[in-house]
Each structure stands twice: as C-alpha cells, then as structure tokens.
Design a protein around this motif. Structure first.
Motif, PDB file in Angstrom:
ATOM      1  N   ASN A   1      -8.165  -2.931   4.549  1.00 31.47           N
ATOM      2  CA  ASN A   1      -7.860  -1.742   3.402  1.00 31.47           C
ATOM      3  C   ASN A   1      -6.458  -1.820   2.893  1.00 31.47           C
ATOM      4  OD1 ASN A   1     -10.287  -0.851   5.212  1.00 31.47           O
ATOM      5  ND2 ASN A   1      -9.969   0.724   3.901  1.00 31.47           N
ATOM      6  N   SER A   2      -5.678  -3.069   3.272  1.00 26.99           N
ATOM      7  CA  SER A   2      -4.326  -3.091   2.823  1.00 26.99           C
ATOM      8  C   SER A   2      -3.769  -4.323   2.703  1.00 26.99           C
ATOM      9  CB  SER A   2      -3.477  -2.282   4.133  1.00 26.99           C
ATOM     10  OG  SER A   2      -2.195  -2.344   4.163  1.00 26.99           O
TER      11      SER A   2
ATOM     12  N   ARG B   1       3.044  -3.056   8.401  1.00 24.98           N
ATOM     13  CA  ARG B   1       1.713  -2.561   9.299  1.00 24.98           C
ATOM     14  C   ARG B   1       1.189  -3.447  10.234  1.00 24.98           C
ATOM     15  NH1 ARG B   1      -2.963   0.580   6.281  1.00 24.98           N
ATOM     16  NH2 ARG B   1      -4.659  -0.327   7.219  1.00 24.98           N
TER      17      ARG B   1
ATOM     18  N   ARG C   1     -12.042  -2.283  -1.791  1.00 22.42           N
ATOM     19  CA  ARG C   1     -11.320  -1.428  -0.722  1.00 22.42           C
ATOM     20  C   ARG C   1     -11.994   0.121  -0.784  1.00 22.42           C
ATOM     21  NH1 ARG C   1      -5.078  -1.311  -0.510  1.00 22.42           N
ATOM     22  NH2 ARG C   1      -5.280  -1.017  -2.870  1.00 22.42           N
TER      23      ARG C   1
ATOM     24  N   LEU D   1      -9.744  -6.691  -3.479  1.00 20.86           N
ATOM     25  CA  LEU D   1      -9.052  -5.237  -3.367  1.00 20.86           C
ATOM     26  C   LEU D   1     -10.087  -4.173  -4.315  1.00 20.86           C
ATOM     27  CD1 LEU D   1      -5.390  -4.322  -4.143  1.00 20.86           C
ATOM     28  CD2 LEU D   1      -7.109  -3.287  -5.518  1.00 20.86           C
TER      29      LEU D   1
ATOM     30  N   GLU E   1       1.363  -4.454  -4.509  1.00 15.04           N
ATOM     31  CA  GLU E   1       1.240  -3.718  -3.152  1.00 15.04           C
ATOM     32  C   GLU E   1       1.892  -4.706  -2.100  1.00 15.04           C
ATOM     33  OE1 GLU E   1      -2.653  -2.199  -2.749  1.00 15.04           O
ATOM     34  OE2 GLU E   1      -2.231  -1.913  -0.232  1.00 15.04           O
TER      35      GLU E   1
END
Lengths: 434, 434
Positions: free
Chosen positions: B306-307, B312, B77, B74, B114
């Motif tokens: 990125n996540s 998603r 990122r 992370l 997250e």
C-alpha cells in the motif's frame, strides 16, 4: 475553539462507523458534546455556534482511542531502543528515580497533542505522578483514564498511593477524565497483595489494568511458584472482573482466554511495543474476537513504541496478526473497529461511531496526499488504515470541541513550550541516555 | 530546481552515514552530481549555483533506495487488500489484462513522487510496460533500474520482450536509469527456460531479479519436482551470479544462504509485503548480514504494501525481525544502513553516505514535529527510523538536483495531474475493485 457552543461540521465525505459505507456531503450537528444530527441537510432549530467546513477531499471518521500508554515515558523516547523488555525496564527505572512532577506534566501534554494529531480523542494513561498527567491531559482537552502504575507492591504502600491518586483524579479530572490503576508484571508479584488491590479496585469501582503474560518467563514463574498460568492465577484470587483490563497478553493459553471471556474482563493490545521489545508470543486476536471479548488497541509507552500514533498502530496490528496466523483474515475494518469501538468501550466512552446520541469524538482526515491515490468509495478505509499519517489529520474534535487543528497557532505554541521543557528535563536527567 | 548548476547545501545538522555521528553546522558542495566538499565552512573556488538553506531543526541524511517495487501496480492500491499472495496475484492479473500504457506511466510517475516524499532517491522497478515506467521515472528525475516483470516463461516470448525492453531502457534511460529483468515465482517455472534467461542476462550484463522461496508451497513444489530447494535449483542451472537479486526469500534454508553468499548474489527484502500477503516464513537478516551478503530493503508493490514509504519500511523491518528472532539485535542503525548503503549497492549506485566523491543523493528531514521530542545527538537516528513521516521531508536531492521540495508548486501540479489520470484509469478498469 468553541467551549460549550454548538458545533456544525460539514464534510464532503463521512465514514459513520468502521462497518459502515462512506456517505457523501454530510452535515453533523453537535450540542453539549453529543451528536444531535447526522444527515444530508440541516433542518431549522439549531443554534448558531462554531462551524467547521471540512477541506475538499477530506473525510470525517470516528475518533480513535489509545487503550494503553504511559505518556510520562515520552521523556525516554529514543533511549535504550535496543534493549529487550527486561533490561529496558531496568535501565529506565534508574532514570525514573530522578523524575520530577513538571517533567511528567510536559511529557503528558506533548503526548496528548501527538495523540490528537493522529485522530486520537482519548487515552488510558498510567505512570508515576499521575495527577500531573491528569492536569496535562485536562489542559489539552482529551479524554482519559489516568492513574498510577504500580511497579512493586510488596508493602502495599504504592498501592495505597495509587488509590489516593484515583480518588483525587476522580474529583479533579473534570467530565472527560476518570481514574484507573495499573499493575506491572502481575505474575511476579505476591498474589496476596494483588488480591487486596483487586478487591479495593472493585469496591471503589476503578478499572484495574494488569500487565500479564507478556513474557515466557512470567508464565514459567507463575506456573512454578503457584502451579497456575498467570491469568488462571488472577482468576483464582478474584482479580478477573469486568473492571479488569489485561495488557499485552502475548503468552495466553486458550483456557485462559475462556476465563477472560467468562469473567467479562477486557484486553488491551500494543503490537509495536511487543514487537520492539521482542517479547515474542502471539496475541490471539481472532480467538479474542470470536469469544466476544472487549479488546482495545494501544501504542504502549512512547519510550517502548516510540510513538503515540494510533493510525500507525492499526497498520502494525494487521501486519503482525497476518504474519502470526499465516492468513489474511484480519483486515482494515477490523483494525478500525478495534481502535474506535473497541478502545472506546474499554474506556467506557459511548463513542466509536458518528451517530446521533453518541459522544461527539470525530477526526477529519485529508485524502489529498499521493498515498491516497487512486481513491474510490471502496478503498477509503483501506487507505486510511494503511496509509494515513498525522500530517493528514486536519481536525480532532473531542466531546464536540475542536481541540486539535492542524497548523493552529495555539497547538504550535503548546508544542514548542513542552518541547523546550522536555529538553530541559533531559539535561536535568543527565543528558543523553541512549 | 537547478539542472547542471552546482548546489550548495547548508544544514544545522547532518548525518554523514548510518554508522556515523551527527555533525552540526555543515556545508555540502556539489558539482556535476558528485559531492565535492563536506565541512564546516566553504573555501573559495566554488562556483555560484543553487543554494539550499535547510530549515532550523532539520537534518541532512543520505538518501534511501527502494530495492524492490512494481510502481505500475499503484493503480491497484487498495484493491483486494484481504487476499493472500496466491489469490491476490490471480485477481490482480485479471485487471492487468485491461492495462494500458498511459495508466502505467501515471502510476509510475505518482509512485516516484511518493517515493521522493519519503527520502527515497531511487527504485528498482519492474512491471508490465516498463518503457512507460522508465519515461515516468526519468521525467521525475529519480534513479532507477527498470524492466519487465516476466510472469510466465513457457514459450520464452515474454522473456524476449524483457530483453528488448532492457536494451531500449539502457538506450533511453539517461544517466540515472539502468535496466533490470524480473522473474516471478522462479521455482514454479521450467528450469530450462529460466536457464536460458539467466545466461542471456549474464551475457547482456543486466541484473536479474528472481522472486524465489516466498511461500512454503514453492519450496515444496521445487523439492518434489526437481529434488532441490528453490535456491539450490537456481544454483544448479547457473542462475545464481553477482547479477542475481533474489527477492523475498522468506523460506530459505541455511545451506541455500551459503550458496547465495558463495556466488555473490544479492537479496532484496520487503517486510510489509510479506506480512500483508501472509506468506509466513522468516527472512534471516542476522545470518544474511553475518554472511556479508548484499541486502537491500524494498516496499514491494504499492498494491501489496500500500505504500512507497521507505521510512516506514525501515521501521517495519526492525519490528518484524525482532518479533521473529525474539531478540533486539536488529536496530535503527541496521535499518538505516540497509535502506541506504545496502539498497544503493544493490542498485549499483555509489551513494549511501554524504561523503566527498559519492553521488549527491541527500534528503533533508525536519525534526520539528512532536514525535521527534525529546531530541538529543544520541537519539536522532532512532527518531528518524522509528518516527519520520513523508510530511517531515523538506527536500530530496537526486544526483545534485533538488527534485523534490515539500509544498513545491511543480510537485503539486504533477501529483494532481497523475491523480486525475489514475482515477480515469480506475474508471476504465471497471471502477471499484475491492
């Protein structure tokens, strides 16, 4: 929510354009919908008006524009999600026979609010009952090109209606709304009538959208029936002009792209829609950009893509292009450029950048959520494109008016009312349709 | 935030499993991390404990699990977002040399928060300094398999360290955390040492993750050097067992899939990562499901995708599969099933459904936002999979404890602290790296 009052925006961070660097502590002054000043401190001579102080750790960015949607189809979101383009269209068309104007009004209104929540200031929107959509979009205060989606043009009756709508929309749309006409599956329709429509569109000066080369079948049929590829066919009948917008051309040949470029026609691309409806093909974005063709990004119908979220569409566009090309040349700045400048130009709006003299279409995005960490001046664009969600959007300002503010009571009221109406509509349409 | 107190959850809507129908007005009673009762009204005999009243217009769903990530990454990122897999790995590895344990701790902690914000209760997480990651995930309270990512195994030193970590993590991880070992680019490493690692993993009973057949190059090299395709090679050295998890096998041949199935090995798939890093290939999900292979869904490293947003990832998975197959057979229920049951089983968690006797891993998702309209009993799953965002998640309950509540002060404090630390880390790593 200031009408024609000036607007002063003070933000800790601003991204003036997709190719720009991030700037700190900026003041933006707006009068009559136009950006009058962007700089570090406001000189004297500005009139008192609405003031927006951006929250800490937020950024002002140019607005996005949705180059292609059918907002009325929001009614059918979540219905027939597992069908391919052909059977999906067929099944939806059965429901469409029972549509009523008030249903489309509320679908379009909710779609506009949803669009605003993802930094979107404008849409190209075609469907049945376009005058209802126009009213809804006008009531919310977004920019739009609105018009009828022509689904069958054998007798030109629908086309005539589309031109009547276009004239009415021009008259009643107000400053932010213009007219457009949209034709579905161009290559499967009689070229003679398509020719008439194209001529009339040109005469009236109305942009003409054409869904073309979306499927392999369409290319096959055009070649077999007319001896030409679909876009070649359009060119041969004079339907390729600077007013033409070709939609979702996933099965385009390189020589057709040359025609598009030479004739000054435009392209609109909806990656989620093409993926979800499994039309296959490949929208050749690198070649399109190299050819200097004006290309815009869109979600397509919220029944096809399930969403009006243009932030998400940028990300899907990059992923799809990288997957298709097996390389990483398309990146965050490209996506932002296409969704801002590209779509704005396609709509005929002088926006796409926070710059003196441009239309004041600006979104303020909070960078507080964990998905924006770690944050540096160099990765902000990447974070916005890959990770921003509607919940991160604090304000969307259209033509100098903050028409969307997160958690605003006004917005909540409109949303609730439209939600109730849409659920009534679903009942009236026969309840569950999945 | 109740420790070992019982938990009572009362929700207007519940989706008991990916293949289930939605049920109204349900009470869920949880004791010692296990779902004791699911039904319409609570009988006597339950102990007083924590009570969660779900908001109006929200739904309880089974938790998602992230089958593959490297939470420590992370830190990176937004760095090198436009590189392909090979050059991206090379550039990141330069930064990794300067990594310090506290940096990884805070990266993993923020990643866990997250993840929770997107309905995720557990992760398979490998990287450098795995004991720091383990502590971070334990502090937050998520489930995990944690271990070292072995990047070069020429001298077996790193492998030895990985097994030491595995033993330590087993001892200190607490009830929710187990050990795992991960090998990068299997086919490019010496088969002899890979064989030793596989044997030791089996002996210790530690799951062994192997990144394999991610790129065409890897397949080419394996075939050239060893005369075998990568997964054939793994099979030939005994590295294909029920403890094996193959990651991102985008270039897999059908006969290799048969080997995976026959040996009872598992697969983890990270669609966003493979698309963004442009590795090409095609993860043959339909054939994988038909073969009855256990498959889990993951985001991959937050530097690659990125996540950590698994909501998603479900959507991206469907879009990619539909695009690759040119058909729509993979849908919302499949995605939900893989992200819940599939990933849970891969992690060895008896969860994936809100059912008596299962581990109490539950997320509560609000359906208030405009993207869930119109809402019917038939389109809720579709709405969740295609449209839910982290901002829609109200609670994430892990093992009967509500470890994540939207807007909770506790979460906000942790987030802010980790954010500050990560920005310190970025400075220490040389500032901007994009």
């Amino acid at each position: 929510m200031g009408g024609r009052e000036p607007l002063l925006l003070r933000c800790p961070l601003i991204l003036p354009c997709s190719g720009c660097e991030v700037v700190r502590d900026v003041v933006v002054y707006i009068e009559d919908g136009v950006i009058e000043y962007v700089g570090s401190e406001l000189k004297n001579g500005y009139r008192r008006g609405v003031v927006i102080e951006c929250p800490k750790r937020s950024i002002a960015i140019p607005c996005l524009y949705n180059a292609h949607t059918h907002t009325g189809m929001l009614l059918f979101r979540g219905s027939y999600d597992d069908e391919d383009l052909e059977s999906w269209s067929r099944k939806i068309s059965v429901l469409e026979k029972r549509l009523q104007p008030w249903m489309v009004y509320h679908a379009s209104r909710l779609a506009a609010l949803e669009a605003l929540s993802s930094s979107t200031c404008g849409l190209v929107d075609t469907y049945l009952y376009p005058r209802e959509s126009m009213k809804a979009l006008r009531d919310v205060g977004v920019r739009a090109l609105v018009g009828r989606l022509i689904t069958g043009i054998d007798d030109l009756q629908e086309a005539r209606r589309a031109f009547d709508d276009a004239k009415a929309i021009r008259g009643e749309g107000g400053g932010l709304i213009g007219a457009v006409i949209d034709v579905r599956e161009a290559a499967l329709l009689p070229p003679e009538t398509l020719k008439v429509i194209a001529e009339q569109a040109l005469e009236l000066g109305v942009p003409l959208q054409i869904h073309v080369s979306q499927t392999r079948r369409e290319v096959y049929v055009a070649k077999k029936r007319h001896g030409r590829f679909p876009i070649e066919l359009l060119e041969s009948i004079g339907a390729l002009t600077p007013l033409t917008i070709l939609v979702n051309t996933g099965w385009v040949a390189s020589w057709e792209l040359n025609l598009v470029s030479r004739k000054g026609a435009r392209l609109a691309f909806c990656p989620t829609t093409t993926m979800k409806l499994a039309t296959g093909g490949h929208f050749p974005l690198k070649e399109v950009l190299e050819a200097g063709i004006n290309v815009g990004l869109g979600t397509g119908s919220p029944a096809a893509s399930n969403s009006l979220n243009m932030l998400r569409e940028m990300r899907v566009m990059i992923l799809l292009q990288r997957f298709s090309y097996w390389d990483t040349r398309i990146g965050a700045r490209d996506a932002l450029k296409i969704a801002t400048e590209g779509s704005a130009r396609l709509m005929g709006v002088r926006a796409g950048a926070i710059e003196e003299g441009r239309a004041a279409d600006i979104a303020v995005v909070s960078l507080k959520n964990p998905w924006f960490t770690p944050l540096t001046a160099n990765n902000i664009i990447s974070h916005i494109v890959y990770n921003a969600t509607p919940g991160d959007v604090e304000y969307t300002i259209v033509n100098g008016r903050p028409v969307y503010a997160k958690n605003s009571e006004h917005i909540q009221r409109l949303l609730e009312e439209s939600r109730e109406k849409l659920e009534e509509a679903i009942e009236a349409l026969g309840g569950a349709v999945s």
